[in-house]
Write a protein that holds these residues in place. Sequence first.
Motif, PDB file in Angstrom:
ATOM      1  N   PRO A  43      43.359  45.021  44.890  1.00  0.00           N
ATOM      2  CA  PRO A  43      41.944  45.229  44.569  1.00  0.00           C
ATOM      3  C   PRO A  43      41.366  44.037  43.812  1.00  0.00           C
ATOM      4  O   PRO A  43      42.079  43.363  43.065  1.00  0.00           O
ATOM      5  N   VAL A  44      40.087  43.817  43.990  1.00  0.00           N
ATOM      6  CA  VAL A  44      39.423  42.665  43.374  1.00  0.00           C
ATOM      7  C   VAL A  44      39.627  42.652  41.867  1.00  0.00           C
ATOM      8  O   VAL A  44      39.970  41.616  41.274  1.00  0.00           O
ATOM      9  N   GLU A  45      39.433  43.786  41.222  1.00  0.00           N
ATOM     10  CA  GLU A  45      39.570  43.840  39.765  1.00  0.00           C
ATOM     11  C   GLU A  45      40.980  43.458  39.327  1.00  0.00           C
ATOM     12  O   GLU A  45      41.158  42.698  38.362  1.00  0.00           O
ATOM     13  N   ARG A  46      41.987  43.951  40.020  1.00  0.00           N
ATOM     14  CA  ARG A  46      43.374  43.647  39.679  1.00  0.00           C
ATOM     15  C   ARG A  46      43.679  42.183  39.939  1.00  0.00           C
ATOM     16  O   ARG A  46      44.388  41.528  39.161  1.00  0.00           O
ATOM     17  N   LEU A  47      43.116  41.636  41.017  1.00  0.00           N
ATOM     18  CA  LEU A  47      43.357  40.246  41.365  1.00  0.00           C
ATOM     19  C   LEU A  47      42.863  39.303  40.252  1.00  0.00           C
ATOM     20  O   LEU A  47      43.565  38.376  39.839  1.00  0.00           O
ATOM     21  N   ILE A  48      41.653  39.570  39.759  1.00  0.00           N
ATOM     22  CA  ILE A  48      41.098  38.720  38.696  1.00  0.00           C
ATOM     23  C   ILE A  48      41.864  38.934  37.389  1.00  0.00           C
ATOM     24  O   ILE A  48      42.110  37.985  36.628  1.00  0.00           O
ATOM     25  N   SER A  49      42.261  40.171  37.116  1.00  0.00           N
ATOM     26  CA  SER A  49      43.031  40.452  35.898  1.00  0.00           C
ATOM     27  C   SER A  49      44.349  39.687  35.889  1.00  0.00           C
ATOM     28  O   SER A  49      44.767  39.156  34.845  1.00  0.00           O
ATOM     29  N   MET A  50      45.007  39.621  37.033  1.00  0.00           N
ATOM     30  CA  MET A  50      46.266  38.882  37.112  1.00  0.00           C
ATOM     31  C   MET A  50      46.036  37.387  36.913  1.00  0.00           C
ATOM     32  O   MET A  50      46.835  36.706  36.266  1.00  0.00           O
ATOM     33  N   ALA A  51      44.930  36.872  37.451  1.00  0.00           N
ATOM     34  CA  ALA A  51      44.620  35.448  37.263  1.00  0.00           C
ATOM     35  C   ALA A  51      44.372  35.125  35.799  1.00  0.00           C
ATOM     36  O   ALA A  51      44.694  34.025  35.329  1.00  0.00           O
ATOM     37  N   LEU A  52      43.835  36.079  35.048  1.00  0.00           N
ATOM     38  CA  LEU A  52      43.578  35.865  33.626  1.00  0.00           C
ATOM     39  C   LEU A  52      44.856  35.588  32.846  1.00  0.00           C
ATOM     40  O   LEU A  52      44.822  34.943  31.790  1.00  0.00           O
ATOM     41  N   GLN A  53      45.980  36.074  33.335  1.00  0.00           N
ATOM     42  CA  GLN A  53      47.244  35.861  32.642  1.00  0.00           C
ATOM     43  C   GLN A  53      47.624  34.384  32.581  1.00  0.00           C
ATOM     44  O   GLN A  53      48.456  33.980  31.774  1.00  0.00           O
ATOM     45  N   TRP A  54      47.026  33.579  33.457  1.00  0.00           N
ATOM     46  CA  TRP A  54      47.314  32.147  33.477  1.00  0.00           C
ATOM     47  C   TRP A  54      46.382  31.355  32.571  1.00  0.00           C
ATOM     48  O   TRP A  54      46.518  30.139  32.453  1.00  0.00           O
ATOM     49  N   SER A  55      45.432  32.039  31.949  1.00  0.00           N
ATOM     50  CA  SER A  55      44.480  31.346  31.079  1.00  0.00           C
ATOM     51  C   SER A  55      45.052  31.167  29.683  1.00  0.00           C
ATOM     52  O   SER A  55      45.471  32.140  29.053  1.00  0.00           O
ATOM     53  N   PRO A  56      45.088  29.935  29.159  1.00  0.00           N
ATOM     54  CA  PRO A  56      45.617  29.718  27.805  1.00  0.00           C
ATOM     55  C   PRO A  56      44.692  30.250  26.725  1.00  0.00           C
ATOM     56  O   PRO A  56      45.091  30.374  25.573  1.00  0.00           O
TER      57      PRO A  56
ATOM     58  N   ASP B 188      40.570  43.535  26.466  1.00  0.00           N
ATOM     59  CA  ASP B 188      39.214  43.198  26.902  1.00  0.00           C
ATOM     60  C   ASP B 188      39.207  42.570  28.291  1.00  0.00           C
ATOM     61  O   ASP B 188      38.236  41.927  28.690  1.00  0.00           O
ATOM     62  N   SER B 189      40.283  42.777  29.049  1.00  0.00           N
ATOM     63  CA  SER B 189      40.369  42.187  30.381  1.00  0.00           C
ATOM     64  C   SER B 189      39.249  42.674  31.290  1.00  0.00           C
ATOM     65  O   SER B 189      38.682  41.899  32.067  1.00  0.00           O
ATOM     66  N   GLY B 190      38.918  43.960  31.184  1.00  0.00           N
ATOM     67  CA  GLY B 190      37.862  44.508  32.033  1.00  0.00           C
ATOM     68  C   GLY B 190      36.536  43.817  31.815  1.00  0.00           C
ATOM     69  O   GLY B 190      35.818  43.513  32.772  1.00  0.00           O
ATOM     70  N   ASP B 191      36.203  43.545  30.550  1.00  0.00           N
ATOM     71  CA  ASP B 191      34.952  42.855  30.241  1.00  0.00           C
ATOM     72  C   ASP B 191      34.964  41.429  30.781  1.00  0.00           C
ATOM     73  O   ASP B 191      33.960  40.946  31.322  1.00  0.00           O
ATOM     74  N   ARG B 192      36.103  40.757  30.644  1.00  0.00           N
ATOM     75  CA  ARG B 192      36.197  39.377  31.116  1.00  0.00           C
ATOM     76  C   ARG B 192      36.148  39.317  32.643  1.00  0.00           C
ATOM     77  O   ARG B 192      35.519  38.425  33.207  1.00  0.00           O
ATOM     78  N   VAL B 193      36.777  40.271  33.312  1.00  0.00           N
ATOM     79  CA  VAL B 193      36.715  40.335  34.768  1.00  0.00           C
ATOM     80  C   VAL B 193      35.265  40.478  35.220  1.00  0.00           C
ATOM     81  O   VAL B 193      34.801  39.780  36.130  1.00  0.00           O
ATOM     82  N   ALA B 194      34.548  41.402  34.583  1.00  0.00           N
ATOM     83  CA  ALA B 194      33.141  41.613  34.936  1.00  0.00           C
ATOM     84  C   ALA B 194      32.314  40.358  34.680  1.00  0.00           C
ATOM     85  O   ALA B 194      31.437  40.002  35.483  1.00  0.00           O
ATOM     86  N   GLU B 195      32.598  39.679  33.570  1.00  0.00           N
ATOM     87  CA  GLU B 195      31.861  38.459  33.245  1.00  0.00           C
ATOM     88  C   GLU B 195      32.073  37.388  34.310  1.00  0.00           C
ATOM     89  O   GLU B 195      31.124  36.746  34.776  1.00  0.00           O
ATOM     90  N   LEU B 196      33.327  37.192  34.708  1.00  0.00           N
ATOM     91  CA  LEU B 196      33.636  36.173  35.710  1.00  0.00           C
ATOM     92  C   LEU B 196      33.004  36.502  37.062  1.00  0.00           C
ATOM     93  O   LEU B 196      32.481  35.614  37.745  1.00  0.00           O
ATOM     94  N   LEU B 197      33.052  37.767  37.435  1.00  0.00           N
ATOM     95  CA  LEU B 197      32.442  38.163  38.705  1.00  0.00           C
ATOM     96  C   LEU B 197      30.925  38.020  38.644  1.00  0.00           C
ATOM     97  O   LEU B 197      30.283  37.660  39.639  1.00  0.00           O
ATOM     98  N   ASN B 198      30.335  38.268  37.487  1.00  0.00           N
ATOM     99  CA  ASN B 198      28.899  38.035  37.332  1.00  0.00           C
ATOM    100  C   ASN B 198      28.562  36.562  37.476  1.00  0.00           C
ATOM    101  O   ASN B 198      27.517  36.206  38.027  1.00  0.00           O
ATOM    102  N   TRP B 199      29.431  35.697  36.961  1.00  0.00           N
ATOM    103  CA  TRP B 199      29.218  34.258  37.087  1.00  0.00           C
ATOM    104  C   TRP B 199      29.071  33.840  38.551  1.00  0.00           C
ATOM    105  O   TRP B 199      28.295  32.942  38.860  1.00  0.00           O
ATOM    106  N   VAL B 200      29.841  34.486  39.425  1.00  0.00           N
ATOM    107  CA  VAL B 200      29.822  34.093  40.838  1.00  0.00           C
ATOM    108  C   VAL B 200      28.987  35.054  41.687  1.00  0.00           C
ATOM    109  O   VAL B 200      29.053  35.038  42.911  1.00  0.00           O
ATOM    110  N   SER B 201      28.191  35.889  41.014  1.00  0.00           N
ATOM    111  CA  SER B 201      27.260  36.807  41.693  1.00  0.00           C
ATOM    112  C   SER B 201      27.975  37.782  42.628  1.00  0.00           C
ATOM    113  O   SER B 201      27.508  38.054  43.738  1.00  0.00           O
TER     114      SER B 201
END
Length: 278
Positions: free
Chosen positions: A98-111, A118-131
């Motif tokens: 799922p899209v939400e899980r995919l972005i959450s997993m990518a966040l694990q690579w962020s230093p 707060d992963s859910g909020d960050r996922v939503a923020e990133l998806l908003n960035w790309v419309s």
Amino acid sequence: MVRSPLVAAQHLRISDTVTGRTLLDDIDFTVASGESAAILGESGAGKTLLGRCLAGSAPKNIQVQTETNDGSTLALTIVENARVTFVPQAPALPPLLPVERLISMALQWSPTHKSTTDSGDRVAELLNWVSFPTDTVSLRKRPFQLSGGQTQRVALAAALATSPSLLILDEPTVGLDPLLREDLCQVLLELNREHDVSLLITTHDIPAAAIVAQRALVLKNGRSVAEGNWDKLLADTNPYIQQLLSPLALFRENADIKSGRDSEPVGHIPRYTEFRTD
């Protein structure tokens, strides 16, 4: 404002270790923090290969010269602690994730992402960035249920989740119709201008490059033909460059484009559908 370089090539040579053939030669190119640039050229010019090498992800059979011939300077420099992310053409996402899980997993690579609460909020923020929509139905969609434009946006969000210093995108508009290309260009433009994401796109899509990038490097047969902002490139009398930039030259019969964002625009930034290709 002077920006510090993130990646820099100086007299860079790249060879195929199997055939011994030189694929790119004598390349000088720098991408600075906060900048948006493009690598242009016909098919086979070496755009994608150079982008991959600048990202530090050269194919196994590729040898990147690390020093100039006299050994005096580094031919390729990626600034220490710079995080360079390469987004390939038509990115393949895990089809059942799922899209939400995919972005959450990518966040694990962020230093910079330390908390999972707060992963859910960050996922939503990133998806908003790309419309990309963040309603429950959209977040639960799997890549095989997405359109080409949606897939590109999710891939962008996943790349942004890793907090890159520089995002290198290979042919980001390929396979999209003109309206979707226009939408994606506006997303990339906003990422650069509003969120200070450094961008490098490799493309033969001249309208997309003109909208997104401040300047461009032009390649032909693995060598640099020209480099500069759009004013400089459009003034070049080289027939190859004139033919390559013909869609932009046709547009400029009626309106100027912005030529570098450190100064006031000389005209408005064109929309993708304003370009004529006839």
